[in-house]
Design an enzyme around this catalytic site. Sequence first.
Site, PDB file in Angstrom:
ATOM      1  N   GLU A   1       1.012  -1.321   0.071  1.00  0.00           N
ATOM      2  CA  GLU A   1      -0.047   0.139   0.036  1.00  0.00           C
ATOM      3  C   GLU A   1       0.701   1.238  -0.068  1.00  0.00           C
ATOM      4  O   GLU A   1       0.433   2.241  -0.555  1.00  0.00           O
ATOM      5  CB  GLU A   1      -1.056  -0.039   1.216  1.00  0.00           C
ATOM      6  CG  GLU A   1      -1.883  -0.982   1.370  1.00  0.00           C
ATOM      7  CD  GLU A   1      -2.996  -0.872  -0.023  1.00  0.00           C
ATOM      8  OE1 GLU A   1      -3.406   0.343  -0.074  1.00  0.00           O
ATOM      9  OE2 GLU A   1      -3.284  -1.830  -0.574  1.00  0.00           O
TER      10      GLU A   1
ATOM     11  N   SER B   1     -45.573 -33.327  32.172  1.00  0.00           N
ATOM     12  CA  SER B   1     -44.839 -34.281  33.191  1.00  0.00           C
ATOM     13  C   SER B   1     -43.702 -33.625  33.665  1.00  0.00           C
ATOM     14  O   SER B   1     -43.368 -34.430  34.749  1.00  0.00           O
ATOM     15  CB  SER B   1     -44.647 -35.676  32.761  1.00  0.00           C
ATOM     16  OG  SER B   1     -46.191 -36.259  32.416  1.00  0.00           O
TER      17      SER B   1
END
EC number: 2.4.99.28
Length: 844
Positions: free
Chosen positions: A233, A510
């Site tokens: 860069e 249950s």
Amino acid sequence: MAGNDREPIGRKGKPTRPVKQKVSRRRYEDDDDYDDYDDYEDEEPMPRKGKGKGKGRKPRGKRGWLWLLLKLAIVFAVLIAIYGVYLDQKIRSRIDGKVWQLPAAVYGRMVNLEPDMTISKNEMVKLLEATQYRQVSKMTRPGEFTVQANSIEMIRRPFDFPDSKEGQVRARLTFDGDHLATIVNMENNRQFGFFRLDPRLITMISSPNGEQRLFVPRSGFPDLLVDTLLATEDRHFYEHDGISLYSIGRAVLANLTAGRTVQGASTLTQQLVKNLFLSSERSYWRKANEAYMALIMDARYSKDRILELYMNEVYLGQSGDNEIRGFPLASLYYFGRPVEELSLDQQALLVGMVKGASIYNPWRNPKLALERRNLVLRLLQQQQIIDQELYDMLSARPLGVQPRGGVISPQPAFMQLVRQELQAKLGDKVKDLSGVKIFTTFDSVAQDAAEKAAVEGIPALKKQRKLSDLETAIVVVDRFSGEVRAMVGGSEPQFAGYNRAMQARRSIGSLAKPATYLTALSQPKIYRLNTWIADAPIALRQPNGQVWSPQNDDRRYSESGRVMLVDALTRSMNVPTVNLGMALGLPAVTETWIKLGVPKDQLHPVPAMLLGALNLTPIEVAQAFQTIASGGNRAPLSALRSVIAEDGKVLYQSFPQAERAVPAQAAYLTLWTMQQVVQRGTGRQLGAKYPNLHLAGKTGTTNNNVDTWFAGIDGSTVTITWVGRDNNQPTKLYGASGAMSIYQRYLANQTPTPLNLVPPEDIADMGVDYDGNFVCSGGMRILPVWTSDPQSLCQQSEMQQQPSGNPFDQSSQPQQQPQQQPAQQEQKDSDGVAGWIKDMFGSN
């Protein structure tokens, strides 16, 4: 006008006039040399503003323009300087202050290792892999481990723990079977008495601007990554002053040659300025600002500071609505490892993405990403940072990215609980969590196993039952501390929508039964596991005149008309449960539910409550069963361990504490019976698959098979699974075939620990005969009994009937029907029964 123009040159008879004009002009240039002409000029003044175009006026006009330009230049320079001061102040106010509103980092649980703790080598490998450690043949950097015959060597990462900062450590873990024998520091051969692993970063709480980042100082970035970035860069970064004239000239030439914009000239400093201070607008004004601010920033700050800011700021992708900013977070996002542990080819991929994170996204465009990575590697080779051999090796590697969301994922269900606790614990402080570290109880191994169970199990059930809208919820909590280990809110675990684990309030079927039996077993003088309970048709008349006649799931009854308490719960029988609950009294059962940690406003004392007519969320069910599983100690469920501010201040620290809720002996007997459920009851399919784990469990199915539940308990965790449909339509499933199948898949995806119960004080194993009478030796079966004097029980002369306080005492004729009067009398004080008939539940 014409007369005036001709008048000066028309006076040919006066030769002195031109001299006077010349003297006058020279006087303005140098007054000291021409003082003798003052009187002469005063006598016959000459007009200074002539409108003619004579030759004598031209030099003065040029100098006037130059003077004007000079003044304008000075004004412009002053304005530029003033603007520069303004820009400098703008830059300093941000860079010297709080550069970013950092998101809050959310970490999983910190695993503490101690010698002689129960954990096998294979379990340790799973744990390390879940914490993003990598198994290698030779360790070279933190985050790696090797496996030998009976040991594991690892390099623990440095980490800033809530109480102290610890550096990297080379350690050897030696195992003896399923136990961790020793932990040795390989650098000095000293043994650790306590060793903790760095926690895994699980997700981020975004900052208000939707940016996610992890800040790392310049010293934390590998030099090779910096070299790769600069080579790609801005190779003249250390030579230029913020802008590069060489790069500008090169870009202009390239763009003119191509006839379009093919190359940029921005330095890293300019890119940083643009990201921090400017918009993406394409204009000369923006570019001028960018260049000016880059010059100021370069003059104001060191190159390393600029690099530090850039490498934490650069845009490297998108995670949903949030931006992935900086190399530290991107390395975790794409590779699942900290930035300092990246290989060179991985560094090259991230550097290549700087040019365009969307275009070179390795998941979306893997081919383009690979080409870009190899181009970066080629640049390194051309600049002699790497040689040709290394380039050939690295460029031949695949991208090596992890699956999307493999490390940092939203975890919407678990994070909802975290946010809820943050609000409760921190109050107004929760409004600003910038830079905060949040340490949670999140267990990566358990969460991965739960998610896999949901993702694989629900499609299988959909196909099996030909239903397209089945959903699930899973909650995993620590058996003793109540810490929430994992949570799944639906069949798509990462979907940030309806969190059924915390929001789906469903009838529990249950799963309600253990509370009734726990209530009975808390009265050891009256109820024991060998107590007989009536199992015959019953009818309960309600205040509104309606009659409720509960039935067992198979619509059959015991031939003798009675059943032992232990068998009634093991087989999840409805009628004996109702008989027992009505004998105990609904207020007593309700009080037990409150002790277990269920919200009082969800409890309505009606008979149907005994079979599950109460609506709870999976996490509320988990709280109740955690209390039973821990031996009667209720530990409030929690997902939050500590919260540390950016400056290191402790904002919150949890100290898990459990309180005695129900008698330890009663909880033990209930949990032991739940082991029988898995061994030979409604959960026997699970017991057959894991015969050596001694798991405890309870199935639950609501009326018309609308909801299916399972509560599973191993040696360390309590897991609640629910399967149903959001529209409350039948699932065609039972607890065993629906929710329990999800639990089985969960166990298969991790390593459960055996549930080896240790009886508390005053629990003795005693033999009973076929009629349930205690015998001093032998017996048909062995049952645990809460008694301080077991010998006196077996020596009693008459053991043909239960203790006199038992309301279900039977005569010598076992077929005698139990009295229904107590149950009916109980209903006189019951109200709110409208509608509970439609909420009646099945048995499994």
